[in-house]
Motif scaffolding. Sequence first.
Motif, short mmCIF file in Angstrom:
data_model
loop_
_atom_site.label_atom_id
_atom_site.label_comp_id
_atom_site.label_asym_id
_atom_site.label_seq_id
_atom_site.Cartn_x
_atom_site.Cartn_y
_atom_site.Cartn_z
N ALA A 124 24.90 -38.20 -3.69
CA ALA A 124 25.55 -39.50 -3.46
C ALA A 124 26.64 -39.34 -2.41
O ALA A 124 27.35 -38.33 -2.38
CB ALA A 124 26.16 -40.02 -4.77
N GLY A 125 26.77 -40.35 -1.55
CA GLY A 125 27.85 -40.37 -0.58
C GLY A 125 27.85 -39.20 0.37
O GLY A 125 28.90 -38.74 0.82
N GLY A 136 30.63 -35.25 -23.69
CA GLY A 136 30.58 -36.69 -23.90
C GLY A 136 31.20 -37.51 -22.80
O GLY A 136 31.00 -38.72 -22.75
N SER A 137 31.97 -36.89 -21.92
CA SER A 137 32.55 -37.60 -20.79
C SER A 137 32.47 -36.68 -19.58
O SER A 137 33.10 -35.62 -19.57
CB SER A 137 34.01 -37.99 -21.07
OG SER A 137 34.51 -38.79 -20.02
N PRO A 138 31.69 -37.02 -18.56
CA PRO A 138 31.42 -36.06 -17.48
C PRO A 138 32.66 -35.70 -16.68
O PRO A 138 33.54 -36.53 -16.42
CB PRO A 138 30.39 -36.79 -16.61
CG PRO A 138 30.58 -38.23 -16.92
CD PRO A 138 31.01 -38.29 -18.35
N ALA A 139 32.73 -34.44 -16.30
CA ALA A 139 33.78 -33.93 -15.42
C ALA A 139 33.12 -33.39 -14.16
O ALA A 139 32.07 -32.76 -14.21
CB ALA A 139 34.56 -32.82 -16.13
N LEU A 140 33.76 -33.64 -13.03
CA LEU A 140 33.24 -33.16 -11.75
C LEU A 140 33.57 -31.68 -11.61
O LEU A 140 34.73 -31.29 -11.57
CB LEU A 140 33.85 -33.96 -10.60
CG LEU A 140 33.37 -33.59 -9.19
CD1 LEU A 140 31.88 -33.87 -9.04
CD2 LEU A 140 34.17 -34.36 -8.13
N LEU A 141 32.53 -30.85 -11.54
CA LEU A 141 32.73 -29.41 -11.40
C LEU A 141 32.94 -29.01 -9.95
O LEU A 141 33.86 -28.25 -9.63
CB LEU A 141 31.53 -28.66 -11.98
CG LEU A 141 31.27 -28.83 -13.48
CD1 LEU A 141 29.98 -28.13 -13.87
CD2 LEU A 141 32.44 -28.31 -14.29
N SER A 142 32.10 -29.50 -9.07
CA SER A 142 32.24 -29.20 -7.64
C SER A 142 31.31 -30.11 -6.85
O SER A 142 30.43 -30.77 -7.41
CB SER A 142 31.91 -27.73 -7.34
OG SER A 142 30.54 -27.47 -7.59
N SER A 143 31.53 -30.14 -5.55
CA SER A 143 30.69 -30.91 -4.64
C SER A 143 30.47 -30.10 -3.38
O SER A 143 31.30 -29.26 -3.01
CB SER A 143 31.35 -32.25 -4.27
OG SER A 143 31.64 -33.03 -5.40
N ALA A 617 34.57 -43.83 -16.64
CA ALA A 617 33.97 -43.91 -15.31
C ALA A 617 34.57 -42.82 -14.44
O ALA A 617 35.76 -42.50 -14.54
CB ALA A 617 34.21 -45.28 -14.68
N LEU A 618 33.74 -42.24 -13.60
CA LEU A 618 34.17 -41.16 -12.72
C LEU A 618 33.74 -41.47 -11.31
O LEU A 618 32.55 -41.68 -11.05
CB LEU A 618 33.56 -39.83 -13.18
CG LEU A 618 33.82 -38.60 -12.30
CD1 LEU A 618 35.31 -38.24 -12.34
CD2 LEU A 618 32.96 -37.43 -12.74
N GLU A 619 34.72 -41.54 -10.40
CA GLU A 619 34.39 -41.79 -9.00
C GLU A 619 33.82 -40.54 -8.36
O GLU A 619 34.31 -39.43 -8.58
CB GLU A 619 35.64 -42.23 -8.23
CG GLU A 619 35.36 -42.58 -6.78
CD GLU A 619 36.58 -43.11 -6.05
OE1 GLU A 619 36.50 -43.30 -4.82
OE2 GLU A 619 37.62 -43.32 -6.72
N LEU A 620 32.77 -40.72 -7.57
CA LEU A 620 32.14 -39.62 -6.86
C LEU A 620 32.71 -39.57 -5.45
O LEU A 620 32.51 -40.51 -4.67
CB LEU A 620 30.62 -39.80 -6.81
CG LEU A 620 29.92 -39.82 -8.18
CD1 LEU A 620 28.45 -40.18 -8.00
CD2 LEU A 620 30.07 -38.48 -8.88
N PRO A 621 33.43 -38.51 -5.08
CA PRO A 621 34.03 -38.45 -3.74
C PRO A 621 32.97 -38.36 -2.66
O PRO A 621 32.03 -37.57 -2.75
CB PRO A 621 34.88 -37.17 -3.80
CG PRO A 621 34.23 -36.33 -4.85
CD PRO A 621 33.70 -37.29 -5.87
N ALA A 622 33.10 -39.23 -1.65
CA ALA A 622 32.13 -39.26 -0.56
C ALA A 622 32.51 -38.27 0.52
O ALA A 622 33.67 -37.89 0.68
CB ALA A 622 32.04 -40.66 0.02
N ALA A 623 31.51 -37.83 1.27
CA ALA A 623 31.77 -36.95 2.40
C ALA A 623 32.52 -37.70 3.48
O ALA A 623 32.38 -38.92 3.61
CB ALA A 623 30.45 -36.41 2.95
N PRO A 624 33.35 -37.03 4.26
CA PRO A 624 34.08 -37.71 5.34
C PRO A 624 33.14 -38.45 6.26
O PRO A 624 32.14 -37.90 6.72
CB PRO A 624 34.78 -36.54 6.06
CG PRO A 624 34.89 -35.46 5.05
CD PRO A 624 33.66 -35.59 4.20
#
Length: 798
Positions: A124-125, A136-143, A617-624
Motif C-alpha cells: 500500500a502507498g 488483537g490490534s495490529p502493530a506496524l513492525l516495519s516497512s 485503526a492504524l495509518e499505513l505510512p506512504a512512500a515519499p
Amino acid sequence: MLSRLAARVAASLVVLLAVVVAPQEAAAKPSKARLAAFSGCDALLGWARAQAVRHPGAVPVYQAVNRAAGTPVPTAAPSAGGQVLGASGSAEGDVATSETNVQEAGVDEPDTVKARRGIVFTLAGGRIHALDARDGSPALLSSVDVPQGLYGGELLLHGDRLLLLASAGYGRSALVDVAVGDARALRVDRILEVDGALVSARRQGDVARVVLTSVPEPIVLPAPADGEQPLPAEEVRRRGVEALAQAGAATFLPELRVRAADGTTSGERLVGGCQRVRRPSAYSGLDVLSVLTLDLDRGIDPVDVDAVMASGDDVYASADSLYVAQTTWVPPTGDGPDDVVTHVHRFATGPEPRTTYRATGSVPGWVLNQFAFSEHRGVLRVATTERAPWMLSSAEESESFVTVLDERDGTLQRIGRVGGLGRGETIRAVRFLGDLGYVVTFRQTDPLYTVDLSDPRAPRVRGELKVLGYSGYLHPIGEDLLLGVGQDATPEGRRLGAQVSLFDVADPAAPRRLDRWDVPGGWASQVEWDHHAFLWWPATKLAVLPVSDPARGGFVGAVGLRAGRDGLREVGRVAQRGAGGWFGAVDRAVVVGERLLTFSDREVVTSRLADLGRVSALELPAAPGSGGGGPYPVPMPVMAAAGSAASATAGPRARASITPVTPTILPGRSIAGIAMGMDEEQVRQHRSDAPRSARTIPDEIRGSVRELRWAGLRVVLGEGSGVTLVTTTSRLDRTSGDVGVGSTERAVRRTLRVRCATEFGRRSCIRGRLEAGKVITEFRIGRKSGRVQSVTVARVID
C-alpha cells in the motif's frame, strides 16, 4: 506544479512514426497440431525474420522525430533499495488466520495482502508493510519502499521470502525478492527485471510459476537532423526490412537482468534458450508467452523456462497443470460475424520445480476469466460464450457452452460439449465443483444453470433457475449452498445496485434462491471482477465484501453477512478513513483470531469478528511522493531520444535507448501534459509543434467549440472554459500502471479498478462520476479486439 511538470514531460517526449500495424486478430487460426520446438537460434531467427517481413507491423518500425533537440531527458534516480533495518528475530504464534481467496485449494495466487499465523504483509502507498496482529490490534513492525521505477504489484509468500510481482513500465515486469525472515526489518535483496507484461502467477509449496507475454522489440530508425524532413513511410518500411535481416534473438525473445539492492545491474541475457520456444504450424503472430519456474527456497532466478509463440489473457492452475488461454478474433470467410476462438495451452506442473509444455487446443467463443476453466479427473472443462458482451447488438443471438477437452498426442481434443445456455445472453459467472458446473448468464434476467459433468463425454444441463439480476462471482459455502455476488436488475435488465444471493443447490435439477441481500442504488461490488476482495470465514459463517451504499450517507466500505440455511443476515459494516473517495475504499479483509482486519490504501481497521464493531485503526505510512493512495507514481520509458545513433537499432541496441520519463495519462487530470482548463495559447505553447488542424466546430450543448488535432491527439476547448476534452490514440501515452491504447479490458479493470459497460453499442471503462462539472477518464474498448482503442479525459458538461 502540475503545469511545470507537464511542460517538462512534454519537452522530453519523443514522437515516433509507426508504419502499418497489422492487428493480431487478423492472423490465421493456429493449427490444433502439437506445437513444434525450434532446434536452436538459427532456426528461430530464420523463421521469425521471414514472418516479420511477410507480415508488416509484426515488428514495429519507427523513426524518432526530433521535437526538442538538445533537451535532456530526465532519468530516474538510482534506487537505494529501500531497506528497513531493525531488530532481528520475531517468533510467530499459532493464531487462526485467513488466507487469500483462491480458486483451487493448494494453489496460491498473488494478491496485495498476504497473512500467516497473525503476521500480515500488505502492499500500500508504494510500500510493503509488515503488521503483527496476534494480540488483537495490529502493530506496524516495519516497512520497505517498493524499489524505484516499479509500481502496482502483487505478493506471493513462502517461508522467509516475499515475492513482489510488479510492473516496470512499457511492457516490462519485475520480480522483487523481499526478505521477511525478520518481520521487524523487511529488506529488498534482489530485483529480476524481465521483458514482458505479467499475466499472472501461481505458487505450489516452494515452487512459483510466473506467466509473461512479450512482444518483439521495435526497430528504431534515427531521428532526422535539424532541418531535415522525416523519412517517407515507404523508406521507413524499406530500412526496417534491411534492419530485420540483421535482427538478433533478443529482438524476438524476452531478456532479463538482475538488479541488486544497491542499484548495480547485471548484463542482459535471454530469459530462456531458443530451443525452449515452440510455435504453431500456422503463423499467429510473434508474441511470446513465457512460463518462468522459480524454486523459492533457492531464490528468484528461473530454474526452468518454457515459451510458446503466442499471447496470454487468462491463467488457471490445478495441482497438476497450468493452463494459459488467449482469445482471438478471426475475420469471417463470408458475410457472417467474426469468429471468436479461445486457444488453450497446457503445461504439466507439480510440486517439483519443473514445468513442461504438453498440449494446445482451442474452443469456440470467449471466456470470462480463470473461473471459466476447471481440471477434474484428468480432463479440462471450459465455459465460453459465442460473442463477448461488447460484440452483441440487440439483434444478435448468442449462446454459451461448456466444452470438455482431453489431452491426446500433444493436442487438447474435444470429447464432450453441451450448448444452448443463455441464448441471447453472455456468461457472467462460472464455478466448477467436482462433477457439477454452475453457469450464470445475463442480459435481462439471470439464469443459473447446473451442468452435470459426471460423464465428460456427455455433459448435460440438469437444472435452471431464473431470477432478476445476475451473479458476477459464485462461492461455495458448504451445506450445498452457493453464494452469488452481483447486481439486482429490472425485468428489462436495467441494473439497480449490488446484490448478494444465497442459492440452495442440493438438488441439481431444481436449484433455488433461499435469500438475497441488496444495496439499492449502490455500485457493483469489487468482488464481481476481483475474487480476492471476497472473504469467507467458515468458522463463523461470515462473508465480507466491499460495497457502496448511497442511501446510507454515501457509505463506502465493507459489509459482513452471516450466511447459512436460515438465510442472509447483515452483521455489521466497516468504514475506512477517506472512505468518501475511491482510494479510501476497503478492498481486502483478513481474519486474525477474533478480529477482522480490513485494508485500504491508507489504513488498516481492526473490528470485532462477532459484530464488526470498531476496535482500532492504524495509518499505513506512504512512500515519499506516493500521495498516500492509488498507483505509485514512477517513471516509465519511451523510446529513442532525438539525435540517437545513425543506424537502425533492434533488440539490445534499441533497449539501450529507452529512458524513463513520467507517465503521460493522469486519470481525471490530463493527457500528454494537457490539463483541463488550459486555454488555447497554453496548449500551443505546451505542444511546441503546430497542430495538424485547428478549427471551430458545432456543439449541441455549447453551440460551438475549438478543436485542435495532432497525430494521435485531439483537444477540445470551450469558450471561456478552456480545455474540456483530451483524447489520445497513441500507444506511447500510458498511465502510471502502464495502461493505455492496446491494453486489455481486464488490465484496465485490474489496474484502475473501474467499471466497464456497454451502452448503445459502445464499450467503455469509465473512472469518475458522470455528474456535471466532474472530470472523468474513459477507456474505450474495441468491439472486436477487447482492447483499449482510445483514452479520453473530459469534463462532464451536462
